[in-house]
Motif scaffolding. Structure first.
Motif: not given
Length: 68
Positions: A9-17, A35-38
């Motif tokens: 998912s987008l959250s997992v991909v962004v978190g891993g990056y 920045q704490p969130r996207f």
């Protein structure tokens, strides 16, 4: 109640990056934080897409101008 993020998912991909970049930058000796969130959203029109592209292109200039 929170659910676990779905693999891929987008959250997992962004978190891993963000985790990988953070490790690398900190190992290089920089004090770094994201920045704490996207915020994600669905782009619905060509005009909206062009506005987003324009924001991305011009944001560094605005950032530099506001820091002076």
């Amino acid at each position: 109640m929170f659910r676990a993020a779905l693999p891929g998912s987008l959250s997992v991909v962004v978190g891993g990056y963000k985790a990988a970049v953070s490790r690398r930058v900190r190992r290089a000796g920089y004090d770094f934080a994201w920045q704490p969130r996207f915020h994600d959203r669905i782009v619905r029109t060509e005009r909206e897409l062009e506005n987003i592209r324009d924001y991305i292109r011009t944001n560094p200039e605005r950032y530099r101008a506001n820091r002076s």
